[in-house]
Design a protein around this motif. Structure first.
Motif, PDB file in Angstrom:
ATOM      1  N   GLU A 179      52.105 -24.473   9.518  1.00 35.32           N
ATOM      2  CA  GLU A 179      51.860 -23.813   8.439  1.00 35.32           C
ATOM      3  C   GLU A 179      50.430 -23.394   8.432  1.00 35.32           C
ATOM      4  OE1 GLU A 179      54.532 -22.939   6.309  1.00 35.32           O
ATOM      5  OE2 GLU A 179      55.809 -24.127   7.620  1.00 35.32           O
ATOM      6  N   PRO A 180      50.191 -22.371   7.921  1.00 31.72           N
ATOM      7  CA  PRO A 180      48.702 -21.927   7.599  1.00 31.72           C
ATOM      8  C   PRO A 180      47.860 -22.877   6.783  1.00 31.72           C
ATOM      9  CG  PRO A 180      50.125 -19.971   7.565  1.00 31.72           C
ATOM     10  CD  PRO A 180      51.022 -21.208   7.618  1.00 31.72           C
ATOM     11  N   GLY A 181      46.912 -23.337   6.919  1.00 27.37           N
ATOM     12  CA  GLY A 181      46.328 -24.350   5.926  1.00 27.37           C
ATOM     13  C   GLY A 181      46.430 -26.006   6.676  1.00 27.37           C
ATOM     14  N   THR A 182      47.598 -26.294   7.745  1.00 29.06           N
ATOM     15  CA  THR A 182      47.741 -27.421   7.858  1.00 29.06           C
ATOM     16  C   THR A 182      47.345 -27.846   9.455  1.00 29.06           C
ATOM     17  OG1 THR A 182      49.906 -26.998   8.761  1.00 29.06           O
ATOM     18  CG2 THR A 182      49.773 -27.548   6.350  1.00 29.06           C
ATOM     19  N   GLU A 183      46.490 -26.776   9.860  1.00 29.46           N
ATOM     20  CA  GLU A 183      46.404 -27.033  11.478  1.00 29.46           C
ATOM     21  C   GLU A 183      45.827 -28.130  11.608  1.00 29.46           C
ATOM     22  OE1 GLU A 183      45.150 -24.462   9.483  1.00 29.46           O
ATOM     23  OE2 GLU A 183      46.636 -22.466   9.971  1.00 29.46           O
ATOM     24  N   ARG A 184      45.945 -28.598  12.712  1.00 29.42           N
ATOM     25  CA  ARG A 184      45.266 -30.164  13.260  1.00 29.42           C
ATOM     26  C   ARG A 184      44.165 -29.730  14.005  1.00 29.42           C
ATOM     27  NH1 ARG A 184      49.127 -34.566  15.028  1.00 29.42           N
ATOM     28  NH2 ARG A 184      49.566 -32.924  16.461  1.00 29.42           N
ATOM     29  N   MET A 185      44.454 -28.880  14.911  1.00 24.68           N
ATOM     30  CA  MET A 185      43.540 -28.548  16.157  1.00 24.68           C
ATOM     31  C   MET A 185      44.140 -26.971  16.707  1.00 24.68           C
ATOM     32  SD  MET A 185      45.114 -30.934  19.236  1.00 24.68           S
ATOM     33  CE  MET A 185      45.162 -32.449  18.466  1.00 24.68           C
ATOM     34  N   ASN A 186      43.068 -26.550  17.450  1.00 22.87           N
ATOM     35  CA  ASN A 186      43.562 -25.349  18.069  1.00 22.87           C
ATOM     36  C   ASN A 186      44.296 -25.460  19.359  1.00 22.87           C
ATOM     37  OD1 ASN A 186      41.589 -25.321  20.276  1.00 22.87           O
ATOM     38  ND2 ASN A 186      39.996 -24.443  18.708  1.00 22.87           N
ATOM     39  N   ALA A 187      45.000 -24.427  19.867  1.00 25.94           N
ATOM     40  CA  ALA A 187      45.544 -24.642  21.214  1.00 25.94           C
ATOM     41  C   ALA A 187      44.688 -25.251  22.284  1.00 25.94           C
ATOM     42  CB  ALA A 187      46.122 -23.105  21.623  1.00 25.94           C
ATOM     43  N   THR A 188      43.480 -24.703  22.343  1.00 23.29           N
ATOM     44  CA  THR A 188      42.743 -25.146  23.558  1.00 23.29           C
ATOM     45  C   THR A 188      42.416 -26.861  23.290  1.00 23.29           C
ATOM     46  OG1 THR A 188      41.596 -23.057  23.570  1.00 23.29           O
ATOM     47  CG2 THR A 188      40.554 -25.014  24.828  1.00 23.29           C
ATOM     48  N   GLU A 189      42.176 -27.186  22.286  1.00 24.65           N
ATOM     49  CA  GLU A 189      41.663 -28.686  22.076  1.00 24.65           C
ATOM     50  C   GLU A 189      42.996 -29.518  22.187  1.00 24.65           C
ATOM     51  OE1 GLU A 189      38.623 -28.544  18.213  1.00 24.65           O
ATOM     52  OE2 GLU A 189      40.663 -28.153  17.866  1.00 24.65           O
ATOM     53  N   CYS A 190      44.200 -29.022  21.806  1.00 25.98           N
ATOM     54  CA  CYS A 190      45.507 -29.467  22.159  1.00 25.98           C
ATOM     55  C   CYS A 190      45.689 -29.698  23.336  1.00 25.98           C
ATOM     56  CB  CYS A 190      46.297 -28.862  21.161  1.00 25.98           C
ATOM     57  SG  CYS A 190      48.345 -29.220  21.842  1.00 25.98           S
ATOM     58  N   GLU A 191      45.485 -28.610  24.308  1.00 19.75           N
ATOM     59  CA  GLU A 191      45.518 -28.692  25.591  1.00 19.75           C
ATOM     60  C   GLU A 191      44.946 -29.709  26.403  1.00 19.75           C
ATOM     61  OE1 GLU A 191      46.073 -25.668  29.478  1.00 19.75           O
ATOM     62  OE2 GLU A 191      45.523 -24.958  27.462  1.00 19.75           O
ATOM     63  N   GLU A 192      43.569 -29.606  26.256  1.00 11.64           N
ATOM     64  CA  GLU A 192      42.573 -30.633  26.562  1.00 11.64           C
ATOM     65  C   GLU A 192      42.969 -31.944  26.329  1.00 11.64           C
ATOM     66  OE1 GLU A 192      39.011 -29.592  25.032  1.00 11.64           O
ATOM     67  OE2 GLU A 192      38.601 -27.770  25.952  1.00 11.64           O
ATOM     68  N   GLN A 193      43.500 -32.373  25.342  1.00 14.03           N
ATOM     69  CA  GLN A 193      44.033 -33.728  24.815  1.00 14.03           C
ATOM     70  C   GLN A 193      45.105 -34.113  25.441  1.00 14.03           C
ATOM     71  OE1 GLN A 193      43.885 -34.936  20.607  1.00 14.03           O
ATOM     72  NE2 GLN A 193      41.862 -34.029  20.531  1.00 14.03           N
ATOM     73  N   CYS A 194      46.089 -33.142  25.601  1.00 12.50           N
ATOM     74  CA  CYS A 194      47.301 -33.126  26.235  1.00 12.50           C
ATOM     75  C   CYS A 194      47.309 -33.549  27.997  1.00 12.50           C
ATOM     76  CB  CYS A 194      48.434 -32.126  26.191  1.00 12.50           C
ATOM     77  SG  CYS A 194      49.779 -31.962  26.849  1.00 12.50           S
ATOM     78  N   LEU A 195      46.346 -32.768  28.498  1.00  8.10           N
ATOM     79  CA  LEU A 195      45.966 -33.057  29.965  1.00  8.10           C
ATOM     80  C   LEU A 195      45.370 -34.424  30.204  1.00  8.10           C
ATOM     81  CD1 LEU A 195      44.947 -29.458  30.940  1.00  8.10           C
ATOM     82  CD2 LEU A 195      46.942 -30.686  31.577  1.00  8.10           C
ATOM     83  N   MET A 196      44.302 -34.776  29.079  1.00  4.53           N
ATOM     84  CA  MET A 196      43.778 -36.077  29.408  1.00  4.53           C
ATOM     85  C   MET A 196      44.827 -37.155  29.569  1.00  4.53           C
ATOM     86  SD  MET A 196      40.107 -35.836  27.552  1.00  4.53           S
ATOM     87  CE  MET A 196      40.555 -36.489  26.157  1.00  4.53           C
ATOM     88  N   GLN A 197      45.703 -37.102  28.263  1.00  4.22           N
ATOM     89  CA  GLN A 197      46.644 -38.059  28.192  1.00  4.22           C
ATOM     90  C   GLN A 197      47.500 -38.024  29.367  1.00  4.22           C
ATOM     91  OE1 GLN A 197      48.638 -37.889  24.622  1.00  4.22           O
ATOM     92  NE2 GLN A 197      50.438 -39.540  25.221  1.00  4.22           N
ATOM     93  N   LYS A 198      48.062 -36.815  30.011  1.00  2.00           N
ATOM     94  CA  LYS A 198      48.758 -36.868  31.084  1.00  2.00           C
ATOM     95  C   LYS A 198      47.995 -37.369  32.460  1.00  2.00           C
ATOM     96  CE  LYS A 198      52.053 -33.260  32.953  1.00  2.00           C
ATOM     97  NZ  LYS A 198      53.280 -33.920  32.368  1.00  2.00           N
ATOM     98  N   GLU A 199      46.879 -37.088  32.392  1.00  2.00           N
ATOM     99  CA  GLU A 199      46.173 -37.909  33.681  1.00  2.00           C
ATOM    100  C   GLU A 199      46.333 -39.154  33.478  1.00  2.00           C
ATOM    101  OE1 GLU A 199      42.311 -35.899  33.847  1.00  2.00           O
ATOM    102  OE2 GLU A 199      43.280 -33.714  34.231  1.00  2.00           O
ATOM    103  N   THR A 200      46.175 -39.769  32.177  1.00  2.00           N
ATOM    104  CA  THR A 200      45.968 -41.108  32.188  1.00  2.00           C
ATOM    105  C   THR A 200      47.272 -41.794  32.513  1.00  2.00           C
ATOM    106  OG1 THR A 200      44.368 -40.919  30.267  1.00  2.00           O
ATOM    107  CG2 THR A 200      45.694 -43.042  30.301  1.00  2.00           C
ATOM    108  N   TYR A 201      48.349 -41.224  31.982  1.00  2.00           N
ATOM    109  CA  TYR A 201      49.531 -41.784  32.359  1.00  2.00           C
ATOM    110  C   TYR A 201      49.973 -41.759  33.889  1.00  2.00           C
ATOM    111  CZ  TYR A 201      50.996 -42.462  27.291  1.00  2.00           C
ATOM    112  OH  TYR A 201      50.925 -42.224  26.100  1.00  2.00           O
ATOM    113  N   ALA A 202      49.595 -40.911  34.677  1.00  2.00           N
ATOM    114  CA  ALA A 202      49.592 -40.654  35.957  1.00  2.00           C
ATOM    115  C   ALA A 202      49.146 -41.538  36.834  1.00  2.00           C
ATOM    116  CB  ALA A 202      48.939 -39.239  36.565  1.00  2.00           C
TER     117      ALA A 202
END
Length: 84
Positions: A22-45
């Motif tokens: 919802e507008p005003g409730t953003e936790r992060m933008n798509a780029t920050e989210c993707e970077e964190q997701c990829l780091m987590q995926k690499e860790t689990y790998a």
């Protein structure tokens, strides 16, 4: 929706998550989210815990395939998996 056997990418999941916020409730933008997701995926790998890797992939698929209302309600939440 993805065809059988295909996992959504971190980019696809993060775009979906940002679109669902919802507008005003953003936790992060798509780029920050993707970077964190990829780091987590690499860790689990590199971990030997295949179940945890599978749970992370299942959570990504659930987020990607679910309606925003369901994602917000936590239907994809898995307490064993740290969500970026």
């Amino acid at each position: 929706m993805l065809l059988g056997g295909c996992e959504p990418s971190c980019e696809q999941v993060c775009v979906k998550l940002v679109e669902c916020e919802e507008p005003g409730t953003e936790r992060m933008n798509a780029t920050e989210c993707e970077e964190q997701c990829l780091m987590q995926k690499e860790t689990y790998a590199v971990w030997s815990d295949v179940q945890l890797r599978d749970a992370f992939d299942a959570e990504l698929a659930c987020i990607y395939d679910s309606a925003c209302e369901d994602v917000t309600a936590g239907v994809c939440y898995d307490e064993e998996v740290y969500t970026f």
